[in-house]
Enzyme design. Structure first.
Site, short mmCIF file in Angstrom:
data_model
loop_
_atom_site.label_atom_id
_atom_site.label_comp_id
_atom_site.label_asym_id
_atom_site.label_seq_id
_atom_site.Cartn_x
_atom_site.Cartn_y
_atom_site.Cartn_z
N ASP A 118 1.01 -1.14 0.06
CA ASP A 118 0.02 -0.19 -0.15
C ASP A 118 0.89 1.28 0.01
OD1 ASP A 118 -1.81 2.19 0.87
OD2 ASP A 118 -3.27 0.76 1.62
N CYS B 253 -6.68 11.02 -13.49
CA CYS B 253 -7.33 11.27 -14.80
C CYS B 253 -8.76 11.83 -14.16
CB CYS B 253 -7.28 10.11 -15.88
SG CYS B 253 -8.03 8.59 -15.06
N1 SAM Z 1 0.50 5.06 -13.45
C1 SAM Z 1 -0.23 3.95 -13.94
C2 SAM Z 1 0.21 3.83 -15.44
O1 SAM Z 1 0.36 5.07 -16.03
O2 SAM Z 1 -0.06 2.80 -15.94
C3 SAM Z 1 -1.70 3.92 -13.68
C4 SAM Z 1 -2.21 4.01 -12.18
S1 SAM Z 1 -3.73 3.99 -11.90
C5 SAM Z 1 -4.16 5.66 -12.12
C6 SAM Z 1 -3.73 4.06 -10.01
C7 SAM Z 1 -3.10 2.72 -9.43
O3 SAM Z 1 -3.09 3.11 -8.01
C8 SAM Z 1 -4.08 1.46 -9.91
O4 SAM Z 1 -3.26 0.49 -10.41
C9 SAM Z 1 -4.53 1.05 -8.19
O5 SAM Z 1 -4.63 -0.17 -8.08
C10 SAM Z 1 -3.63 1.68 -7.71
N2 SAM Z 1 -3.69 1.87 -5.98
C11 SAM Z 1 -4.89 1.77 -5.38
N3 SAM Z 1 -4.89 2.18 -4.18
C12 SAM Z 1 -3.53 2.28 -3.93
C13 SAM Z 1 -2.71 2.42 -2.68
N4 SAM Z 1 -3.53 2.56 -1.49
N5 SAM Z 1 -1.23 2.59 -2.71
C14 SAM Z 1 -0.62 2.70 -4.15
N6 SAM Z 1 -1.59 2.33 -5.24
C15 SAM Z 1 -2.65 2.18 -5.10
#
Ligand code: SAM
Length: 317
Positions: free
Chosen positions: A172, A244
């Site tokens: 996380d 986004c």
């Molecule tokens: N940066 C990525 C790309 O360009 O391919 C896209 C990222 S997407 C907008 C956000 C990501 O954050 C998702 O894969 C989601 O599973 C993850 N996420 C969700 N909760 C999170 C947390 N507590 N800590 C870190 N990442 C998390």
């Protein structure tokens, strides 16, 4: 006008984007976007990729206005996408399909070879791949993703695209700041968000989970991730926050929260993009009045070629 976007979303959007662009922005949710992709500089060259596209008889255009900022960006018509994913260069990881808006986050963060860089919400890894390319596979690139399924997709993408400087962690992002204080030169927080800019009226699933309640819940997670990123950043280091989504709760508000806690140690940096469809952040939303420094962020407004996006670049003093 579209009638399948969630009504509260449309009402809120009208209050966020410039009035004169509202109708044209609404129309962008109805039509499929042009498909753009980026050369993987770790594995191929523009000449080799263009040859492969010509041999496969896929009509393409080079996106010229990104030149000098991003090497080898191309566009094709949406109906060519399937064929693009069937050519050998795709399986070999010689390019990556990515919306233009997403490419600006690594460009603005500008990681250098040999630096220590963190991608705090990394899967499926489009931006991690770009960071690795900009670092020329040197230094140390940590990529964090808590979702198991998405984590393995991230690992597959890094492997197939020839990334060798990345260290992946299924954890996380909220815990990283305390575990790795003051460790990174640059941090990308491409935050989990309600993905409002990815809504497509012809794909009801893209918006089926959205609600104002969900936006507010996501905002809380984003605040905690930003605080974690702040803790993990070295003094003098840079942090790029992006989403986004259009909602101020997911953009201006988490930044406001960060500045209220650590404002004396942070400045924002002005962002200049080769785009006309950009908007300044909001100065206020509901009862919240935002810190003047947030005005350096930008909201990219969607068109038929580019997705909506929000970007803010900060530096730790
Ligand atoms: N940066 C990525 C790309 O360009 O391919 C896209 C990222 S997407 C907008 C956000 C990501 O954050 C998702 O894969 C989601 O599973 C993850 N996420 C969700 N909760 C999170 C947390 N507590 N800590 C870190 N990442 C998390």
């Amino acid at each position: 006008m579209s009638n399948s976007l969630p009504e509260p979303f449309v009402e809120r959007l009208e209050q966020i984007v410039p009035r004169e662009q509202f109708d044209s922005i609404l129309r962008t949710f109805d039509s499929p976007k042009q498909v753009t992709f980026r050369l993987n500089t770790l594995k191929s060259t523009s000449d080799a990729l263009e040859d492969a596209l010509r041999i496969a008889q896929i009509p393409f255009e080079r996106v010229e206005w990104t030149e000098g900022l991003i090497e080898g960006v191309y566009r094709i018509a949406p109906e060519e996408k399937l064929r693009l994913t069937q050519i050998e260069a795709f399986y070999e990881g010689h390019f990556y399909i990515q919306n233009l808006a997403s490419m600006f986050a690594p460009v603005l963060l500008a990681p250098q070879p040999e630096e220590t860089v963190l991608d705090l919400a990394a899967a499926p890894g489009g931006k991690t791949l770009m960071l690795a390319g900009m670092m020329k596979n040197t230094g140390w690139l940590s990529a964090v993703e808590p979702s198991r399924e998405r984590f393995f997709r991230l690992c597959d993408n890094l492997k197939s695209q020839g990334v060798t400087n990345a260290h992946t962690y299924m954890t996380d992002g909220r815990s990283v700041g305390k575990k790795c204080p003051l460790m990174f030169d640059r941090i990308l927080l491409d935050a989990p968000c309600s993905s409002e800019a990815r809504f497509k009226t012809h794909e009801p699933k893209s918006m089926s989970y959205w609600s104002v309640h969900k936006v507010k819940e996501t905002s809380k997670l984003q605040r905690r991730l930003l605080l974690s990123a702040f803790d993990a950043l070295k003094p003098g280091g840079r942090l790029l926050y992006s989403t986004c989504s259009f909602s101020p709760e997911e953009n201006e508000s988490p930044l406001q929260h960060l500045l209220e806690r650590h404002g004396e140690h942070l400045k924002t940096l002005p962002i200049s993009l080769p785009l006309e469809n950009v908007q300044k952040p909001l100065a206020r939303w509901g009862k919240e009045i935002y810190d003047e420094r947030i005005q350096n962020a930008v909201r990219i407004l969607p068109t038929d070629t580019i997705d909506g996006f929000f970007l803010c670049l900060l530096e730790k003093i």
